[in-house]
Design a protein around this motif. Structure first.
Motif, PDB file in Angstrom:
ATOM      1  N   ALA A  46    -163.422 -82.280  -4.466  1.00 56.10           N
ATOM      2  CA  ALA A  46    -162.541 -83.180  -5.216  1.00 56.10           C
ATOM      3  C   ALA A  46    -162.402 -82.736  -6.664  1.00 56.10           C
ATOM      4  N   VAL A  47    -163.487 -82.321  -7.289  1.00 54.38           N
ATOM      5  CA  VAL A  47    -163.423 -81.927  -8.692  1.00 54.38           C
ATOM      6  C   VAL A  47    -162.607 -80.655  -8.866  1.00 54.38           C
ATOM      7  N   ASP A  48    -162.613 -79.761  -7.863  1.00 52.15           N
ATOM      8  CA  ASP A  48    -161.802 -78.547  -7.963  1.00 52.15           C
ATOM      9  C   ASP A  48    -160.312 -78.884  -7.913  1.00 52.15           C
ATOM     10  N   LEU A  49    -159.947 -79.807  -7.041  1.00 52.26           N
ATOM     11  CA  LEU A  49    -158.545 -80.216  -6.965  1.00 52.26           C
ATOM     12  C   LEU A  49    -158.127 -80.944  -8.238  1.00 52.26           C
ATOM     13  N   TRP A  50    -158.996 -81.795  -8.750  1.00 56.10           N
ATOM     14  CA  TRP A  50    -158.725 -82.507 -10.008  1.00 56.10           C
ATOM     15  C   TRP A  50    -158.554 -81.514 -11.153  1.00 56.10           C
ATOM     16  N   ARG A  51    -159.421 -80.517 -11.206  1.00 49.66           N
ATOM     17  CA  ARG A  51    -159.318 -79.490 -12.242  1.00 49.66           C
ATOM     18  C   ARG A  51    -157.965 -78.772 -12.154  1.00 49.66           C
ATOM     19  N   ARG A  52    -157.569 -78.463 -10.919  1.00 48.76           N
ATOM     20  CA  ARG A  52    -156.293 -77.771 -10.760  1.00 48.76           C
ATOM     21  C   ARG A  52    -155.123 -78.665 -11.146  1.00 48.76           C
ATOM     22  N   MET A  53    -155.194 -79.956 -10.821  1.00 46.26           N
ATOM     23  CA  MET A  53    -154.142 -80.902 -11.206  1.00 46.26           C
ATOM     24  C   MET A  53    -153.964 -80.931 -12.722  1.00 46.26           C
ATOM     25  N   LEU A  54    -155.067 -80.965 -13.448  1.00 47.66           N
ATOM     26  CA  LEU A  54    -154.990 -81.014 -14.902  1.00 47.66           C
ATOM     27  C   LEU A  54    -154.538 -79.684 -15.488  1.00 47.66           C
ATOM     28  N   THR A  55    -154.974 -78.583 -14.881  1.00 45.19           N
ATOM     29  CA  THR A  55    -154.574 -77.270 -15.350  1.00 45.19           C
ATOM     30  C   THR A  55    -153.069 -77.086 -15.244  1.00 45.19           C
ATOM     31  N   VAL A  56    -152.518 -77.425 -14.077  1.00 49.17           N
ATOM     32  CA  VAL A  56    -151.079 -77.266 -13.872  1.00 49.17           C
ATOM     33  C   VAL A  56    -150.301 -78.248 -14.744  1.00 49.17           C
ATOM     34  N   LEU A  57    -150.827 -79.439 -14.946  1.00 49.97           N
ATOM     35  CA  LEU A  57    -150.188 -80.404 -15.834  1.00 49.97           C
ATOM     36  C   LEU A  57    -150.063 -79.826 -17.233  1.00 49.97           C
ATOM     37  N   PHE A  58    -151.115 -79.173 -17.710  1.00 52.95           N
ATOM     38  CA  PHE A  58    -151.070 -78.562 -19.033  1.00 52.95           C
ATOM     39  C   PHE A  58    -150.100 -77.389 -19.069  1.00 52.95           C
ATOM     40  N   GLU A  59    -150.120 -76.567 -18.036  1.00 52.85           N
ATOM     41  CA  GLU A  59    -149.304 -75.356 -18.040  1.00 52.85           C
ATOM     42  C   GLU A  59    -147.813 -75.640 -17.900  1.00 52.85           C
ATOM     43  N   THR A  60    -147.453 -76.621 -17.099  1.00 55.88           N
ATOM     44  CA  THR A  60    -146.039 -76.842 -16.789  1.00 55.88           C
ATOM     45  C   THR A  60    -145.517 -78.211 -17.196  1.00 55.88           C
ATOM     46  N   GLY A  61    -146.407 -79.124 -17.599  1.00 59.96           N
ATOM     47  CA  GLY A  61    -145.982 -80.493 -17.894  1.00 59.96           C
ATOM     48  C   GLY A  61    -145.889 -81.373 -16.659  1.00 59.96           C
ATOM     49  N   HIS A  62    -146.148 -80.819 -15.479  1.00 63.37           N
ATOM     50  CA  HIS A  62    -146.061 -81.537 -14.203  1.00 63.37           C
ATOM     51  C   HIS A  62    -147.172 -81.053 -13.282  1.00 63.37           C
ATOM     52  N   PRO A  63    -147.438 -81.818 -12.208  1.00 67.53           N
ATOM     53  CA  PRO A  63    -147.011 -83.194 -11.928  1.00 67.53           C
ATOM     54  C   PRO A  63    -147.748 -84.203 -12.823  1.00 67.53           C
ATOM     55  N   TRP A  64    -147.047 -85.289 -13.144  1.00 62.27           N
ATOM     56  CA  TRP A  64    -147.671 -86.356 -13.911  1.00 62.27           C
ATOM     57  C   TRP A  64    -148.747 -87.046 -13.074  1.00 62.27           C
TER      58      TRP A  64
END
Length: 745
Positions: free
Chosen positions: A295-313
C-alpha cells in the motif's frame, strides 16, 4: 447612461430575439419598468480585467459585433432565471440587484445562456460509465452533448473491467479502461463548449482497480501516446481502507471490477468487510484477475505522479459518502471536474449541479473603507435570494440528456459557494497564515451554510420538498455539522475536526424537520476562476498568488496588482516607481523588499510563502458546514516526499472530502521584460493613482476577529510514512491560470 439604457433596453431585447439569440418570452416582460430600474452607475464598478472578460466572453454579439451592454447583460440573466416566477418583474429586479452589485454571481453557464434560446444553465455533470461497449460509448456521447453547452464533466470509470479480465462474448481478454479514456480525452478536445472555451472532463478511478497504476501515468509526457490523455484531468477516488493500510504498512490488492462488482457501491465498514472477503477469495484461487502491492508503494507512486504531472488529484470516497445527505438513494462515485460536487450517480442518472457564489468581501461591515466583520443581515438576504435563483435554474434549464433531467428534477441539488475570501482577510487585517483566518473561515462558512439551509427549507414550505427527501439525512434531522459524527464513528474516532459552532442550529434543525428541504444539496465551493474576475475579487477561497502578476486567460494577458497592498503602501508613502520595480523584480513577493513594513509582509504573504497546513486547517473548518465539498488547491514552494505525504494524509485526517490541484513554483511569473525605461513602471500599474478596486483598504486597523498571533509552528501533521524524495525531482507543470476550472465558474 440612465436615459440611454431606458431607450436601449427594449430595442436590445428585440434585436436579440430577431437574431435568434434571446428567448422570445423575454419580450413579454414589462420592459419599460425593467429598463427604468437599471443602475448604469454600476458599470463603473468593473475593474479593467473584469470588463474585458465580460466583453470577450459573455456579452451577446451578432457576427462579433457586441450589442449587449453590461447592465443589460445582468438584467437578461435575471429575467431568464425569473421566467417561471409568478411575479416575474419583481423577481427579475431582485435577481438583477444581486448580480449587478456583485454581492452574488451565477456560474458561467448560467451567465452564458440564461434568457437565450438554449438555456443550458447548469455547471457540472457527473456520470457513471457502464461496463460494456454500448454503455461506454453512450457515456462518451453524453460527454459530448453535455460539453457542447458549457458543462464541466466528471466521469466515474471504475465499473469498466481491467486489463486481462475475461470478455465472455469473444472469449478474449480486456485491454482495460485506458483505451476508452483516450477516446474520452479526444472527444473533450473535439467538442468545445459552444465555441467559447474547450471542453473539460475529469476521469475518476478507485484505488483498488486493476488499472490504477496505468491510470496514474495518463498525464505523463513519455510512454505510448495511445495510452496517454494530455487534455483530460484525472483523480484518484480513495477509500479509507487504503490509507489505513498505508499507515499500517500493509498490502493492497488490485481487482478487476467485473469480479468484485459490489465494491463500487460500498463504502465505510461495508466496503472494508467485502474487500477483505475478496482478498481471502483471491488467496483461495477463486478470483481470476488480481494483483497485490504494498500500500505504501502505491501511495508513494500516487504522490510522485501528482507532483510530476499535477494529476491524478486525491479525493476521498468515504468522507464523501458517509456525510452525503442522499446516502439512502444511491452512492457518490466521483466528484466533478473541479472536485467540489459530490452527488450520487448511476447509469440511469447523470448528477447535475447548479452553481453560484457569494462575494464575501461585499458583505463586510464598517465605516468608510474600514472593515469590521460580516453584515449578517445583508448576508442572509443575499443567500436567500441566491438559493432561490439556483433553484429556479433547475426548472428553466435546457437538458441535453434524459439522464441529467431525471436526476436534476428528482433531487434538485444546488451548490452555493463563496469568493473573495482573501480580500476579506485583507480588509479585516488578518494574515491568511493565522488562527484568526482559520476562525474567520469557520464563522463565515457557518453563516452561509445556516442561511442557505434555511432558504432551501423556506422554498420547500413554498414550493414543496424535493422528490427523494424522505429517508435523507435532512429528513432525520441530521444537518451537515451533525454528519461529522457519522464519519468519526466509521473511522473509530480517527478524525481531527473542530466541531465548535456559534449559531442556534437546534432551531434550524426543527425547521427542516417541519418544512423539509427544496434541494437535496445546497452548498459547494467552486473555483470561481472567471466570475471572480468579473466581480474584481480574489478567486474562491484561494490565498493571493502574487501581489503583482500576469494573469493569462482566454481574454489575453493582464498585469494584476493587489489593490489592498497598493492602498496600504500609498497610505504610508511607499508607493513609488522604485516600489513598482521591486515588486516586479521579486515577482510580487514582499519578503525580500526591506522597505515594506513587517506587518504588511505578514498580511500580504503569498500562497507559496505560507505553510500549506494552514490551507488544510481552514478548509477543515469550512468542510464541516458543507453538504458537498470545496475546490481546494494546495501550494508547496519546496515539495518533497515527506512533505507531500504529511500534507495529503493530513487532508484525509482533517475530514476533507476532496483536494484539487497541487501548485508548485513553476507557475506564471510577471515578465520582467515589461519594464519600461529605468523607472520600473508597468503599463497596468500606474504610479500616480491607485488601481481601481471594489473595496480598497486604508492603513491598518485592529480587527475584532483577530484572536491570536500567528503561531510559531503550524498544526501538527499526520504521522510520517517514509517517502523516496529522489522520485520527486522533476518540475511540476500545473499552472496558476489553468482554464479548465472555468468549466465550473
Amino acid at each position: 447612461m440612465a436615459t440611454a439604457y431606458v431607450d436601449y433596453f427594449p430595442l436590445y431585447i428585440q434585436t436579440g430575439i430577431e437574431a435568434g439569440l434571446l428567448d422570445p418570452e423575454l419580450a413579454t416582460f414589462d420592459l419599460a419598468r425593467l429598463a427604468a430600474a437599471i443602475k448604469p452607475e454600476r458599470d463603473l464598478d468593473f475593474a479593467f480585467l473584469g470588463l474585458q472578460t465580460l466583453y470577450d466572453r459573455y456579452l451577446l454579439h451578432i457576427d462579433k459585433t457586441r450589442f449587449e451592454l453590461p447592465q443589460a447583460f445582468f438584467l437578461r440573466v435575471a429575467m431568464g432565471i425569473s421566467l417561471k416566477e409568478e411575479n416575474r418583474e419583481e423577481r427579475a429586479l431582485e435577481f438583477y440587484e444581486l448580480l449587478s452589485s456583485f454581492r452574488f454571481m451565477s456560474s458561467t453557464p448560467t451567465l452564458f445562456n440564461s434568457g437565450t434560446t438554449r438555456p443550458q444553465l447548469s455547471s457540472c455533470f457527473l456520470t457513471t460509465v457502464d461496463d460494456d461497449l454500448s454503455g461506454i460509448f453512450a457515456g462518451i456521447r453524453n460527454n459530448a452533448l453535455l460539453a457542447k453547452y458549457s458543462g464541466g464533466l466528471g466521469n466515474d470509470w471504475t465499473p469498466v473491467r481491467g486489463i486481462g479480465a475475461k470478455i465472455r462474448g469473444t472469449n478474449g481478454e480486456s485491454q482495460g479502461v485506458v483505451p476508452f479514456l483516450k477516446i474520452a480525452n479526444d472527444t473533450a478536445v473535439a467538442v468545445n463548449q459552444g465555441g467559447k472555451r474547450k471542453g473539460a472532463v475529469c476521469a475518476y478511478l478507485e484505488t483498488w482497480h486493476m488499472d490504477i497504476e496505468e491510470f496514474l501515468d495518463l498525464r505523463k509526457n513519455t510512454g505510448d501516446e495511445r495510452r496517454r490523455t494530455h487534455d483530460m484531468n484525472t483523480a484518484n477516488w480513495v477509500p479509507d481502507l487504503f490509507l489505513q493500510r498505508v499507515e499500517a504498512g500493509g498490502d493492497w490488492t488490485l481487482f478487476s471490477p467485473d469480479e468484485v462488482p459490489d465494491l463500487h457501491d460500498l463504502y465505510g465498514a461495508a466496503f472494508a468487510t467485502a474487500y477483505e472477503s475478496y482478498e481471502r477469495a483471491a488467496d483461495r484461487g477463486e478470483i481470476r484477475v488480481f494483483r497485490r502491492v504494498k500500500a505504501v508503494d502505491l501511495w508513494r507512486r500516487m504522490l510522485t505522479v501528482l507532483f510530476e504531472t499535477g494529476h491524478p488529484w486525491i479525493t476521498f470516497k468515504d468522507a464523501c459518502n458517509l456525510r452525503s445527505p442522499q446516502q439512502h438513494d444511491g452512492v457518490v462515485h466521483s466528484s466533478n471536474l473541479c472536485t467540489e460536487i459530490t452527488l450520487n450517480t448511476t447509469v440511469d442518472e447523470t448528477a447535475v449541479c447548479n452553481l453560484g457564489s457569494v462575494n464575501l468581501v461585499a458583505h463586510l461591515t464598517g465605516t468608510g473603507l474600514t472593515a469590521a466583520g460580516l453584515d449578517g443581515e445583508l448576508l442572509r438576504d443575499t443567500v436567500k435570494t441566491a438559493v432561490r435563483m439556483l433553484d429556479n435554474v433547475i426548472d428553466v434549464n435546457f437538458y441535453t440528456t434524459p439522464e441529467s433531467e431525471r436526476a436534476n428534477q428528482r433531487h434538485r441539488p444546488v451548490g452555493l459557494g463563496l469568493m473573495g475570501f482573501a480580500d476579506a482577510l485583507f480588509a479585516l487585517r488578518i494574515p491568511y497564515s493565522s488562527d484568526a483566518a482559520v476562525a474567520f473561515a469557520d464563522s463565515s462558512m457557518e453563516q452561509i451554510s445556516y442561511h442557505a439551509i434555511e432558504a432551501s427549507s423556506d422554498l420547500a414550505a413554498e414550493r414543496g420538498r424535493y422528490q427523494t427527501y424522505d429517508g435523507s439525512l435532512w429528513s432525520q434531522g441530521i444537518l451537515p455539522i451533525d454528519s461529522l459524527e457519522l464519519l468519526r464513528q466509521a473511522r473509530n474516532g480517527d478524525l481531527t475536526v473542530d466541531t465548535g459552532k456559534e449559531l442556534d442550529w437546534d432551531v434550524l434543525r426543527v425547521k427542516v424537520l417541519r418544512d423539509g428541504m427544496r434541494n437535496s444539496n445546497v452548498l459547494a465551493i467552486a473555483p470561481t476562476a472567471t466570475i471572480s474576475n468579473i466581480c474584481g475579487v480574489s478567486q474562491s477561497i484561494e490565498p493571493i498568488y502574487r501581489n503583482l502578476f500576469v494573469k493569462s486567460n482566454m481574454s489575453g494577458e493582464f498585469t494584476v496588482a493587489n489593490p489592498y497592498l497598493v492602498a496600504d503602501l500609498k497610505a504610508r508613502g511607499l508607493w513609488d516607481a522604485v516600489m513598482v520595480s521591486d515588486l516586479k523584480y521579486h515577482d510580487g513577493i514582499l519578503s525580500q523588499i526591506d522597505r515594506v513594513p513587517a506587518d504588511l509582509r505578514e498580511l500580504y504573504a503569498t500562497a507559496f510563502e505560507m505553510d500549506p497546513m494552514w490551507l488544510i486547517k481552514a478548509a477543515s473548518r469550512r468542510q464541516k458546514w458543507l453538504d458537498q465539498a470545496q475546490s481546494l488547491n494546495l501550494y508547496m514552494s519546496a515539495p518533497s516526499g515527506k512533505a507531500l505525504d504529511e500534507l495529503y494524509r493530513s487532508a484525509w485526517r482533517y475530514g476533507l472530502k476532496t483536494t484539487y490541484y497541487l501548485r508548485s513554483q513553476s507557475a506564471t511569473h510577471v515578465e520582467k521584460s515589461t519594464l519600461q525605461g529605468t523607472d520600473g513602471r508597468l503599463n497596468a500599474v500606474p504610479v500616480a493613482a491607485a488601481p481601481v478596486a471594489a473595496t480598497p483598504t486604508p492603513a491598518p486597523v485592529a480587527s475584532p476577529i483577530t484572536t491570536s498571533a500567528v503561531p510559531a509552528t503550524p498544526p501538527a501533521p499526520a504521522p510520517e510514512v517514509p517517502m523516496d524524495d529522489s522520485l520527486l525531482d522533476a518540475p511540476a507543470v500545473c499552472l496558476i491560470d489553468d482554464p479548465d476550472c472555468e468549466a465550473c465558474q
